[in-house]
Design an enzyme around this catalytic site. Structure first.
Site, mmCIF file in Angstrom:
data_model
loop_
_atom_site.group_PDB
_atom_site.id
_atom_site.type_symbol
_atom_site.label_atom_id
_atom_site.label_comp_id
_atom_site.label_asym_id
_atom_site.label_seq_id
_atom_site.Cartn_x
_atom_site.Cartn_y
_atom_site.Cartn_z
ATOM 1 N N ARG A 178 0.754 -0.990 -0.277
ATOM 2 C CA ARG A 178 -0.138 0.101 -0.079
ATOM 3 C C ARG A 178 0.945 0.984 -0.112
ATOM 4 O O ARG A 178 1.518 1.381 0.867
ATOM 5 C CB ARG A 178 -0.908 -0.088 1.359
ATOM 6 C CG ARG A 178 -2.147 -1.121 1.152
ATOM 7 C CD ARG A 178 -3.025 -0.829 0.221
ATOM 8 N NE ARG A 178 -4.115 -1.453 0.251
ATOM 9 C CZ ARG A 178 -5.207 -1.695 -0.654
ATOM 10 N NH1 ARG A 178 -5.317 -0.672 -1.636
ATOM 11 N NH2 ARG A 178 -6.194 -2.061 -0.373
ATOM 12 N N ALA A 198 -11.244 -6.400 0.230
ATOM 13 C CA ALA A 198 -12.239 -5.274 0.523
ATOM 14 C C ALA A 198 -12.241 -4.266 -1.015
ATOM 15 O O ALA A 198 -11.371 -4.743 -2.086
ATOM 16 C CB ALA A 198 -11.473 -4.553 1.437
ATOM 17 N N GLU A 251 -10.109 -10.205 -5.965
ATOM 18 C CA GLU A 251 -9.110 -10.194 -5.182
ATOM 19 C C GLU A 251 -8.437 -11.633 -4.998
ATOM 20 O O GLU A 251 -7.246 -11.955 -4.665
ATOM 21 C CB GLU A 251 -9.430 -9.546 -4.096
ATOM 22 C CG GLU A 251 -9.278 -8.142 -4.045
ATOM 23 C CD GLU A 251 -9.458 -7.165 -2.991
ATOM 24 O OE1 GLU A 251 -9.379 -7.744 -2.032
ATOM 25 O OE2 GLU A 251 -9.439 -6.032 -3.098
ATOM 26 N N SER A 299 -12.343 6.505 9.685
ATOM 27 C CA SER A 299 -11.461 7.399 10.395
ATOM 28 C C SER A 299 -12.349 8.671 10.611
ATOM 29 O O SER A 299 -11.944 9.758 9.887
ATOM 30 C CB SER A 299 -10.457 7.593 9.970
ATOM 31 O OG SER A 299 -9.479 8.556 10.772
ATOM 32 N N GLY A 357 -12.289 11.432 12.237
ATOM 33 C CA GLY A 357 -11.890 12.731 12.429
ATOM 34 C C GLY A 357 -11.170 12.908 10.977
ATOM 35 O O GLY A 357 -10.520 14.345 11.152
ATOM 36 N N GLU A 417 -15.259 8.778 4.729
ATOM 37 C CA GLU A 417 -15.413 7.353 4.126
ATOM 38 C C GLU A 417 -16.116 6.415 5.219
ATOM 39 O O GLU A 417 -15.832 6.389 6.307
ATOM 40 C CB GLU A 417 -13.941 7.050 3.819
ATOM 41 C CG GLU A 417 -14.000 5.356 3.401
ATOM 42 C CD GLU A 417 -12.863 4.850 2.889
ATOM 43 O OE1 GLU A 417 -12.487 4.485 1.841
ATOM 44 O OE2 GLU A 417 -12.084 4.673 4.221
ATOM 45 N N GLU A 441 -5.953 -5.529 -13.193
ATOM 46 C CA GLU A 441 -4.416 -5.229 -13.814
ATOM 47 C C GLU A 441 -3.628 -4.110 -13.011
ATOM 48 O O GLU A 441 -2.480 -4.193 -13.294
ATOM 49 C CB GLU A 441 -4.568 -4.655 -15.340
ATOM 50 C CG GLU A 441 -5.483 -3.519 -15.377
ATOM 51 C CD GLU A 441 -6.937 -3.776 -15.509
ATOM 52 O OE1 GLU A 441 -7.723 -2.394 -15.152
ATOM 53 O OE2 GLU A 441 -7.576 -4.867 -15.446
ATOM 54 N N GLU A 474 -3.492 -4.281 -9.478
ATOM 55 C CA GLU A 474 -3.097 -4.837 -8.453
ATOM 56 C C GLU A 474 -2.344 -6.115 -8.338
ATOM 57 O O GLU A 474 -2.091 -6.634 -9.427
ATOM 58 C CB GLU A 474 -4.410 -5.249 -7.724
ATOM 59 C CG GLU A 474 -5.477 -4.352 -7.459
ATOM 60 C CD GLU A 474 -6.688 -4.731 -7.112
ATOM 61 O OE1 GLU A 474 -7.261 -4.280 -5.984
ATOM 62 O OE2 GLU A 474 -7.201 -5.679 -7.758
#
Length: 183
Positions: free
Chosen positions: A54, A66, A89, A106, A108, A112, A132, A134
């Site tokens: 990531r 996910a 995935e 999150s 704060g 999302e 393609e 990932e």
């Protein structure tokens, strides 16, 4: 909260917008409504995880499958996105999926939200690995060993989202704490 000024866009990219409202700054997604995390256990009682690098955290991660809802099709649903992302995935197809709960990732920092979705009736269709863009490695870990395996991965330098442990809890429990029905 009515006394807050209207939101002001500070910067906007292809997928994200940085917004200021009063003194508060936060990010908004511009390409999707929310995300799904898929809790999947194979017929062999193995928990399905994915490994990928990531860029925002500059580290490899271990995650549950996910993806985004509505990033490709405006009429997308949590259920359709969960089935699509699981297959893409991991190579596993779900006969059906069950939305367990949704909430902020999150609160704060971003608007999302993410929904936990339990997959049922898994069938292996292909090896998975993502699209393609990932480079995903699929891991299937015996359920009884999953928490210890995740802890080992942390000591090996993988970044692990604390939501993984929520996902493990949701294998056997419903959001209200009652036991999930086995199929």
């Amino acid at each position: 909260m009515d006394s807050l000024p209207p939101p002001e866009t500070m910067c906007e990219g292809r997928y994200l917008r940085l917004v200021r409202r009063g003194r508060w700054e936060y990010a908004e997604r511009t390409n999707a409504g929310c995300a799904v995390i898929v809790i999947a256990v194979t017929p062999e009682d193995k928990v399905v995880f994915v490994e990928q690098y990531r860029i925002p955290i500059a580290a490899p991660t271990i995650e549950m499958p996910a993806g985004l809802v509505g990033d490709v099709d405006a009429d997308d649903t949590l259920e359709a996105a969960a089935k699509r992302e699981l297959l893409e995935e991991t190579g596993w197809s779900a006969e059906r999926v069950e939305v367990l709960m949704s909430g902020p990732t999150s609160s704060g920092m971003s608007n999302e939200t993410v929904a936990f979705v339990r997959a049922h009736g898994l069938t292996r269709m292909n090896a998975g690995g993502g699209d393609e863009t990932e480079d995903i490695i699929v891991h299937e870990v015996p359920r009884a060993e999953a928490a210890a395996w995740l802890c080992r991965k942390m000591t090996e330098g993988y970044a692990l989202d604390p939501k993984l442990w929520t996902g493990l809890w949701f294998i056997d429990h419903n959001p209200d704490g009652s036991r999930a029905r086995s199929e």
